[in-house]
Design a protein around this motif. Structure first.
Motif, PDB file in Angstrom:
ATOM      1  N   THR A   1     105.691 -31.322 -33.638  1.00  0.00           N
ATOM      2  CA  THR A   1     106.962 -30.841 -34.201  1.00  0.00           C
ATOM      3  C   THR A   1     107.721 -30.000 -33.181  1.00  0.00           C
ATOM      4  N   ALA A   2     106.988 -29.475 -32.190  1.00  0.00           N
ATOM      5  CA  ALA A   2     107.595 -28.708 -31.108  1.00  0.00           C
ATOM      6  C   ALA A   2     106.774 -29.040 -29.859  1.00  0.00           C
ATOM      7  N   PRO A   3     107.303 -28.739 -28.662  1.00  0.00           N
ATOM      8  CA  PRO A   3     106.532 -29.080 -27.455  1.00  0.00           C
ATOM      9  C   PRO A   3     105.143 -28.442 -27.478  1.00  0.00           C
ATOM     10  N   PRO A   4     104.089 -29.257 -27.538  1.00  0.00           N
ATOM     11  CA  PRO A   4     102.742 -28.696 -27.631  1.00  0.00           C
ATOM     12  C   PRO A   4     102.197 -28.272 -26.272  1.00  0.00           C
ATOM     13  N   ILE A   5     101.237 -27.366 -26.314  1.00  0.00           N
ATOM     14  CA  ILE A   5     100.532 -27.005 -25.085  1.00  0.00           C
ATOM     15  C   ILE A   5      99.735 -28.216 -24.634  1.00  0.00           C
ATOM     16  N   GLY A   6      99.745 -28.472 -23.326  1.00  0.00           N
ATOM     17  CA  GLY A   6      98.948 -29.585 -22.820  1.00  0.00           C
ATOM     18  C   GLY A   6      99.768 -30.826 -22.542  1.00  0.00           C
ATOM     19  N   LEU A   7     101.077 -30.728 -22.809  1.00  0.00           N
ATOM     20  CA  LEU A   7     101.952 -31.871 -22.552  1.00  0.00           C
ATOM     21  C   LEU A   7     103.122 -31.368 -21.739  1.00  0.00           C
ATOM     22  N   SER A   8     103.478 -32.059 -20.673  1.00  0.00           N
ATOM     23  CA  SER A   8     104.679 -31.611 -19.976  1.00  0.00           C
ATOM     24  C   SER A   8     105.490 -32.781 -19.460  1.00  0.00           C
ATOM     25  N   VAL A   9     106.785 -32.538 -19.410  1.00  0.00           N
ATOM     26  CA  VAL A   9     107.735 -33.565 -18.998  1.00  0.00           C
ATOM     27  C   VAL A   9     108.227 -33.238 -17.598  1.00  0.00           C
ATOM     28  N   VAL A  10     108.291 -34.229 -16.727  1.00  0.00           N
ATOM     29  CA  VAL A  10     109.021 -34.067 -15.470  1.00  0.00           C
ATOM     30  C   VAL A  10     110.353 -34.780 -15.695  1.00  0.00           C
ATOM     31  N   PHE A  11     111.416 -33.978 -15.804  1.00  0.00           N
ATOM     32  CA  PHE A  11     112.697 -34.514 -16.244  1.00  0.00           C
ATOM     33  C   PHE A  11     113.332 -35.401 -15.194  1.00  0.00           C
ATOM     34  N   GLN A  12     114.123 -36.350 -15.689  1.00  0.00           N
ATOM     35  CA  GLN A  12     114.866 -37.243 -14.805  1.00  0.00           C
ATOM     36  C   GLN A  12     115.735 -36.413 -13.852  1.00  0.00           C
TER      37      GLN A  12
ATOM     38  N   ARG B   1     112.070 -24.646 -23.366  1.00  0.00           N
ATOM     39  CA  ARG B   1     111.434 -24.999 -24.637  1.00  0.00           C
ATOM     40  C   ARG B   1     110.119 -25.723 -24.404  1.00  0.00           C
ATOM     41  N   MET B   2     110.093 -26.552 -23.366  1.00  0.00           N
ATOM     42  CA  MET B   2     108.859 -27.278 -23.068  1.00  0.00           C
ATOM     43  C   MET B   2     107.703 -26.321 -22.790  1.00  0.00           C
ATOM     44  N   PHE B   3     108.015 -25.168 -22.186  1.00  0.00           N
ATOM     45  CA  PHE B   3     106.950 -24.212 -21.892  1.00  0.00           C
ATOM     46  C   PHE B   3     106.833 -23.159 -22.982  1.00  0.00           C
ATOM     47  N   GLY B   4     107.335 -23.488 -24.166  1.00  0.00           N
ATOM     48  CA  GLY B   4     107.027 -22.686 -25.345  1.00  0.00           C
ATOM     49  C   GLY B   4     108.024 -21.603 -25.684  1.00  0.00           C
ATOM     50  N   LEU B   5     109.169 -21.572 -25.021  1.00  0.00           N
ATOM     51  CA  LEU B   5     110.139 -20.527 -25.353  1.00  0.00           C
ATOM     52  C   LEU B   5     111.000 -20.966 -26.538  1.00  0.00           C
TER      53      LEU B   5
ATOM     54  N   ALA C   1     108.610 -29.704  -9.288  1.00  0.00           N
ATOM     55  CA  ALA C   1     108.656 -30.009 -10.715  1.00  0.00           C
ATOM     56  C   ALA C   1     107.336 -30.634 -11.181  1.00  0.00           C
ATOM     57  N   ILE C   2     106.783 -31.508 -10.345  1.00  0.00           N
ATOM     58  CA  ILE C   2     105.502 -32.129 -10.698  1.00  0.00           C
ATOM     59  C   ILE C   2     104.392 -31.077 -10.708  1.00  0.00           C
ATOM     60  N   ALA C   3     104.398 -30.195  -9.681  1.00  0.00           N
ATOM     61  CA  ALA C   3     103.394 -29.131  -9.616  1.00  0.00           C
ATOM     62  C   ALA C   3     103.478 -28.251 -10.858  1.00  0.00           C
ATOM     63  N   ARG C   4     104.682 -27.918 -11.263  1.00  0.00           N
ATOM     64  CA  ARG C   4     104.869 -27.065 -12.440  1.00  0.00           C
ATOM     65  C   ARG C   4     104.314 -27.739 -13.688  1.00  0.00           C
ATOM     66  N   GLY C   5     104.559 -29.059 -13.786  1.00  0.00           N
ATOM     67  CA  GLY C   5     104.035 -29.791 -14.933  1.00  0.00           C
ATOM     68  C   GLY C   5     102.516 -29.728 -14.982  1.00  0.00           C
ATOM     69  N   ILE C   6     101.884 -30.012 -13.841  1.00  0.00           N
ATOM     70  CA  ILE C   6     100.414 -30.014 -13.802  1.00  0.00           C
ATOM     71  C   ILE C   6      99.863 -28.625 -14.076  1.00  0.00           C
ATOM     72  N   ALA C   7     100.537 -27.605 -13.510  1.00  0.00           N
ATOM     73  CA  ALA C   7     100.026 -26.241 -13.610  1.00  0.00           C
ATOM     74  C   ALA C   7     100.036 -25.722 -15.043  1.00  0.00           C
ATOM     75  N   SER C   8     100.841 -26.330 -15.898  1.00  0.00           N
ATOM     76  CA  SER C   8     100.947 -25.816 -17.262  1.00  0.00           C
ATOM     77  C   SER C   8      99.695 -26.160 -18.085  1.00  0.00           C
ATOM     78  N   GLN C   9      98.610 -26.443 -17.395  1.00  0.00           N
ATOM     79  CA  GLN C   9      97.350 -26.858 -18.018  1.00  0.00           C
ATOM     80  C   GLN C   9      97.579 -28.113 -18.827  1.00  0.00           C
ATOM     81  N   SER C  10      98.377 -28.982 -18.212  1.00  0.00           N
ATOM     82  CA  SER C  10      98.782 -30.201 -18.879  1.00  0.00           C
ATOM     83  C   SER C  10      97.642 -31.211 -18.862  1.00  0.00           C
ATOM     84  N   GLU C  11      97.560 -31.998 -19.942  1.00  0.00           N
ATOM     85  CA  GLU C  11      96.651 -33.133 -19.961  1.00  0.00           C
ATOM     86  C   GLU C  11      97.443 -34.417 -19.926  1.00  0.00           C
TER      87      GLU C  11
END
Ligand code: ADP
Ligand code: MG
Lengths: 263, 261
Positions: free
Chosen positions: A73-84, B159-163, A148-158
């Motif tokens: 329902t909201a961006p969950p922990i463990g998922l991250s987007v690398v935006f276009q 928002r993606m990082f929870g804000l 941006a990719i590093a940030r995505g991975i670092a967010s403890q993304s799966e």
């Protein structure tokens, strides 16, 4: 619901009344943990919209998205987007390191020093040692993409959702980045969903290619890519299985184009 | 030879400009275009100014005026940004505030003073009221535009990082909007000084504005020009302070702009 990411009967439209435009209609997919899945489809069919729905940044009008068995329902922990539009997704008032740390704000079980060490390690893994203290606007577009990719991975993304990450780079860099992404996915245990309009890239990178239909989009075909890993820029692209998969996807896309031209 | 002169001119541009202004002034004086009584020579003004600087009451008036402008500016900037934030959070309040601003913004500071004298008397409340009422709009208007202009990709990143709501505002929207807000605050600094001088002239018992009025009626023209010079110095000081803060908070933006030039 199995798989780390699932979409069941997802529908999404923009606007309302006369200006209502259906973008996604009755879309189903399931991504298994550890998989690398490519999404290809005609431009404007709704690929970015789909990623927004899968990530919880947009809520679908119909159907459900599930991540690790929970309804999104909201961006969950463990998922991250690398935006276009990755260069705009980096915060220009933060250094590259601080941008990566910003991605780690929900990471638990690490103190500030450990987070910093981890962030530096990942920046090095994406090929940016020595640029941690630079601001994003001080480095090239290709480097911004890596941040941006590093940030995505670092967010403890799966699960990484990558929206046409290599659309803007030249052919040589593109090949290097493809191999880097595959390498990072393995090294950091990332399940990946890659949106691309380049059919060869889709096949080269993926365990499975999902072909999306024209708007309102849904998955029209699934093609399993039966090729060994690690992939190789020369031999993989010459393998019969690669050529078969490429052929199938291209034929499908051509028939969709012709169907559109006829209708 | 020519580039050498250009470099020198660039290096000494401030003294050169001042010398030009003083030179033109002195020529006008020598030509006798304006009555000497109203247009004294540069040396006369300089002597009068020098004498004033040894006068404690002038220094006190100077400091008083500067403090009023500074405090008014701080209050107006904080209030303006607060109004912009409220507008950003609530569309209904946003429209209400916009109506009020549309009505009040075109009113010049002088028009507020008589009413404010009756309402608030001749004290510091008067100054606060007048200054803030005319100075609050640039930070508010720039703030609203800047907050509304924060890109969707940046918001989605947050928002993606929870804000959510406040976190998003504080960690993404405000930092992104700050450079544009500062453009408004710099403009507000000038307006604040104008509002103080006008209020002091019309309703003051102290401050430089009041002194200018008094000296002007006493036909002490050289001193009036000296006081005007002090007002100018106040403007430079106030701008300097704002720029210092701007450099501290949005130095990244200034460096980014320098780069893209
Ligand atoms: N916020 C929006 N509001 C209205 N229409 C939109 C919005 N975002 C995208 N669209 C439209 O939806 C369609 C699909 O867009 P998008 O998901 O970006 O496609 P793709 O990524 O496949 O190119 C396009 O026709 C686009 O114009
Ligand atoms: Mg897109």
């Amino acid at each position: 619901m199995t798989g780390i990411l699932t979409a069941s009967d997802v529908g999404k439209s923009y606007g309302s009344g006369d200006t209502r435009m259906a973008i996604i209609d009755g879309l189903n997919l399931s991504i298994a943990k550890g998989e690398f899945v490519s999404l290809v489809g005609p431009s404007g069919c709704g690929k970015t919209t789909l990623l927004m729905c899968l990530s919880g940044l947009l809520s679908p009008n119909l159907g459900k998205v599930g991540f690790k068995g929970q309804v999104v329902t909201a961006p969950p922990i463990g998922l991250s987007v690398v935006f276009q539009d990755y260069s705009r997704s980096l915060l220009p008032w933060k250094t590259n390191l601080d941008n990566v740390l910003f991605g780690m704000r929900r990471v638990t079980g690490m103190d500030a020093a450990q987070k910093k060490a981890r962030a530096l390690e990942i920046l090095e893994a994406v090929g940016l040692p020595g640029f941690a203290g630079h601001y994003p606007w001080q480095v090239s577009g290709g480097m911004q993409q890596r941040v941006a990719i590093a940030r995505g991975i670092a967010s403890q993304s799966e699960l990484l959702l990558l929206d046409e990450p290599l659309a803007a780079v030249d052919a040589q860099t593109r090949a290097d980045m493809q191999d880097l992404l595959l390498d990072l996915a393995k090294r950091f245990d990332q399940t990946c969903v890659l949106v691309t309009h380049d059919v060869e890239e889709a096949v080269y990178m993926a365990d499975r290619v999902l072909v999306l239909g024209p708007r309102p989009t849904r998955v029209v075909r699934e093609i399993v890519v039966d090729l060994p890993k690690p992939r190789d820029q020369i031999s993989t692209r010459e393998a019969p299985a690669f050529l078969h998969a490429r052929h199938e996807v291209m034929e499908l896309i051509r028939s969709m184009r012709q169907g559109k031209a006829l209708s | 030879m020519i580039p050498g002169i250009a470099v020198l001119a660039e290096k000494f541009r401030v003294p050169i400009c001042i010398a030009l202004v003083l030179g033109v002034w002195q020529i006008v004086f020598v030509l006798g275009v304006v009555n000497e009584k109203y247009f004294p020579s540069i040396p006369t003004i300089a002597v009068a100014f020098g004498q004033m600087l040894t006068d404690g009451s002038v220094i006190a008036a100077w400091a008083t005026t500067f403090l009023r402008a500074l405090i008014g500016l701080i209050g107006a900037a904080l209030l303006g940004v607060a109004l912009a934030i409220v507008s950003d959070l609530s569309p209904i309040l946003s429209r209400g505030i916009r109506y009020v601003s549309d009505v009040l913004q075109p009113i010049p500071p002088a028009a507020f003073v008589p009413m404010a004298v009756f309402m608030l008397g001749l004290g510091s409340k008067l100054y606060a009221f007048v200054i803030i009422l005319v100075t609050v709009w640039p930070p508010y208007l720039n703030g609203v535009a800047a907050l509304a202009g924060v890109g969707p990709v940046q918001l989605n990143t947050g928002r993606m990082f929870g804000l959510t709501n406040w976190g998003l505002l504080w960690r993404v929207k405000l930092p992104a909007a700050l450079p544009e807000i500062f453009t408004g605050i710099r403009y507000a600094a000038t307006i604040s000084l104008i509002a103080v001088i006008v209020s002091e002239m019309l309703a003051g018992r102290d401050g430089i504005g009041f002194m200018i009025f008094k000296k002007a009626f006493a036909m002490r023209t050289p001193e009036v020009f000296g006081l005007m010079f002090l007002v100018a110095i106040n403007g430079v000081l106030l701008n300097g302070l704002v720029n210092l803060l701007r450099r501290g908070l949005t130095g990244w933006h200034m460096r980014m702009m320098e780069r893209s030039e």
